[in-house]
Design a protein around this motif. Sequence first.
Motif, mmCIF file in Angstrom:
data_model
loop_
_atom_site.group_PDB
_atom_site.id
_atom_site.type_symbol
_atom_site.label_atom_id
_atom_site.label_comp_id
_atom_site.label_asym_id
_atom_site.label_seq_id
_atom_site.Cartn_x
_atom_site.Cartn_y
_atom_site.Cartn_z
ATOM 1 N N ALA A 52 44.689 39.754 40.053
ATOM 2 C CA ALA A 52 43.317 39.273 39.829
ATOM 3 C C ALA A 52 43.289 38.174 38.774
ATOM 4 O O ALA A 52 42.598 37.165 38.929
ATOM 5 C CB ALA A 52 42.419 40.440 39.416
ATOM 6 N N ASN A 53 44.041 38.369 37.691
ATOM 7 C CA ASN A 53 44.076 37.373 36.620
ATOM 8 C C ASN A 53 44.774 36.087 37.032
ATOM 9 O O ASN A 53 44.572 35.039 36.408
ATOM 10 C CB ASN A 53 44.756 37.966 35.384
ATOM 11 C CG ASN A 53 43.940 39.062 34.738
ATOM 12 O OD1 ASN A 53 42.721 39.112 34.887
ATOM 13 N ND2 ASN A 53 44.595 39.966 34.020
ATOM 14 N N ASN A 54 45.596 36.177 38.056
ATOM 15 C CA ASN A 54 46.260 34.976 38.575
ATOM 16 C C ASN A 54 45.409 34.254 39.607
ATOM 17 O O ASN A 54 45.855 33.288 40.238
ATOM 18 C CB ASN A 54 47.613 35.351 39.199
ATOM 19 C CG ASN A 54 48.661 35.673 38.144
ATOM 20 O OD1 ASN A 54 48.552 35.247 36.995
ATOM 21 N ND2 ASN A 54 49.677 36.438 38.517
ATOM 22 N N GLY A 55 44.170 34.731 39.806
ATOM 23 C CA GLY A 55 43.233 34.031 40.680
ATOM 24 C C GLY A 55 43.246 34.476 42.121
ATOM 25 O O GLY A 55 42.819 33.724 43.003
ATOM 26 N N PHE A 56 43.720 35.679 42.390
ATOM 27 C CA PHE A 56 43.814 36.129 43.779
ATOM 28 C C PHE A 56 42.739 37.150 44.145
ATOM 29 O O PHE A 56 42.966 38.030 44.962
ATOM 30 C CB PHE A 56 45.214 36.710 44.055
ATOM 31 C CG PHE A 56 46.286 35.658 44.096
ATOM 32 C CD1 PHE A 56 46.474 34.867 45.207
ATOM 33 C CD2 PHE A 56 47.091 35.445 42.976
ATOM 34 C CE1 PHE A 56 47.457 33.892 45.229
ATOM 35 C CE2 PHE A 56 48.078 34.467 42.989
ATOM 36 C CZ PHE A 56 48.258 33.689 44.121
ATOM 37 N N THR A 61 35.462 33.142 44.151
ATOM 38 C CA THR A 61 34.653 34.158 44.782
ATOM 39 C C THR A 61 33.950 35.092 43.836
ATOM 40 O O THR A 61 33.132 35.873 44.243
ATOM 41 C CB THR A 61 35.536 35.006 45.710
ATOM 42 O OG1 THR A 61 36.609 35.552 44.937
ATOM 43 C CG2 THR A 61 36.103 34.177 46.829
ATOM 44 N N SER A 62 34.255 35.054 42.569
ATOM 45 C CA SER A 62 33.588 35.981 41.670
ATOM 46 C C SER A 62 33.523 35.398 40.280
ATOM 47 O O SER A 62 34.245 34.495 39.919
ATOM 48 C CB SER A 62 34.323 37.325 41.638
ATOM 49 O OG SER A 62 35.609 37.159 41.097
ATOM 50 N N PHE A 87 37.085 45.829 37.545
ATOM 51 C CA PHE A 87 35.867 45.928 38.348
ATOM 52 C C PHE A 87 34.585 45.617 37.585
ATOM 53 O O PHE A 87 33.561 45.309 38.191
ATOM 54 C CB PHE A 87 35.728 47.353 38.919
ATOM 55 C CG PHE A 87 36.874 47.783 39.778
ATOM 56 C CD1 PHE A 87 37.232 47.067 40.907
ATOM 57 C CD2 PHE A 87 37.609 48.918 39.457
ATOM 58 C CE1 PHE A 87 38.290 47.474 41.705
ATOM 59 C CE2 PHE A 87 38.662 49.337 40.245
ATOM 60 C CZ PHE A 87 39.009 48.614 41.374
ATOM 61 N N GLY A 88 34.614 45.727 36.269
ATOM 62 C CA GLY A 88 33.380 45.630 35.505
ATOM 63 C C GLY A 88 32.872 44.215 35.361
ATOM 64 O O GLY A 88 33.609 43.293 35.052
ATOM 65 N N GLY A 89 31.535 44.029 35.565
ATOM 66 C CA GLY A 89 30.914 42.748 35.324
ATOM 67 C C GLY A 89 31.223 41.680 36.314
ATOM 68 O O GLY A 89 30.926 40.516 36.109
ATOM 69 N N VAL A 90 31.827 42.042 37.439
ATOM 70 C CA VAL A 90 32.136 41.039 38.452
ATOM 71 C C VAL A 90 30.968 40.936 39.401
ATOM 72 O O VAL A 90 30.749 41.795 40.224
ATOM 73 C CB VAL A 90 33.407 41.399 39.243
ATOM 74 C CG1 VAL A 90 33.687 40.364 40.300
ATOM 75 C CG2 VAL A 90 34.579 41.500 38.293
ATOM 76 N N GLY A 104 35.005 41.376 46.721
ATOM 77 C CA GLY A 104 35.131 42.615 45.976
ATOM 78 C C GLY A 104 36.507 43.226 46.031
ATOM 79 O O GLY A 104 36.696 44.378 45.648
ATOM 80 N N THR A 105 37.501 42.474 46.484
ATOM 81 C CA THR A 105 38.860 43.006 46.578
ATOM 82 C C THR A 105 39.868 41.905 46.239
ATOM 83 O O THR A 105 39.513 40.904 45.618
ATOM 84 C CB THR A 105 39.115 43.577 47.998
ATOM 85 O OG1 THR A 105 40.402 44.178 48.044
ATOM 86 C CG2 THR A 105 39.000 42.501 49.061
#
Length: 272
Positions: A29-33, A150-151, A131-134, A37-38
């Motif tokens: 997720a931190n690498n931009g993937f 996307t988020s 998951f929080g705040g997205v 919501g997934t």
Amino acid sequence: MAQHVEVIRANWSDPTQRKHFIDLCLQEANNGFRSGGTLKPSCWPRIIKELEKLVGKRFNQKQLKNAWDYMKKQYLTWSRLITVMGHGYNSVTRTFDLPTERWEEYLQKYPEAKQFRYKPLANAEELEALFGGVLAIGPKNGSSEGTDNTSSTHSTSMPCEIPISLEEDDNLQRKFRREQTADDEVRVPNKKQKRKLDQIETKVNTVTYSWENLEGPSVQECMKILRQLLTFENPLYFIAANAFCKRKEYRELWMDMESDEERIGWIWSLRK
């Protein structure tokens, strides 16, 4: 001959297995993937491979997606519990010191919260990061893999009736920077660029005027109460703030509510 690798049953209550899975998801997720919501499809084979190295067990993609959904549901259940019953939260034990009748009343409405009556959410901080705040924003067409379009985490953007394209504004600024002269003196924008800037300025002024002339209770009055209940790290904060800016009926209803729990419950009803 290819070596047969046995896919075993997953146990996401195992603390080591669970922690490694969450850490690998956070890394992706931190690498931009992220994708809505997934995670993006290309992430799962990498997680499968790395997880096998870490725990010596082979999982398939369906198992990992189920784990993602399971932990996301756990986090949302926990987050709702914190929001609604936050006054009874014990930060030392990370559980809730609530009367039995209060628990029973809550569990009638949210039976899935039963798992947190006597024990906290495992890996709560990591799941908050995942998951929080997205606040989900629809995926853009033509977005390339590895770029998260996307988020937005704890986004401060508030949709309004008049669209303002910040992306177009950034493009204009980049264009001006490219047109700097050798002595770093910026050229005068051409007619097309100036017209675009004037349009953006008009939209901004229109939105500002609309905010300053809202009928009924003011946004500032509503926000003063909201800030006493939630911080901007909570995704519910911006759901409520957005509602205050859209309709005076929402602001009137908010000001008329008599309890914090009533207001929190109303914000949850706005989630779609």
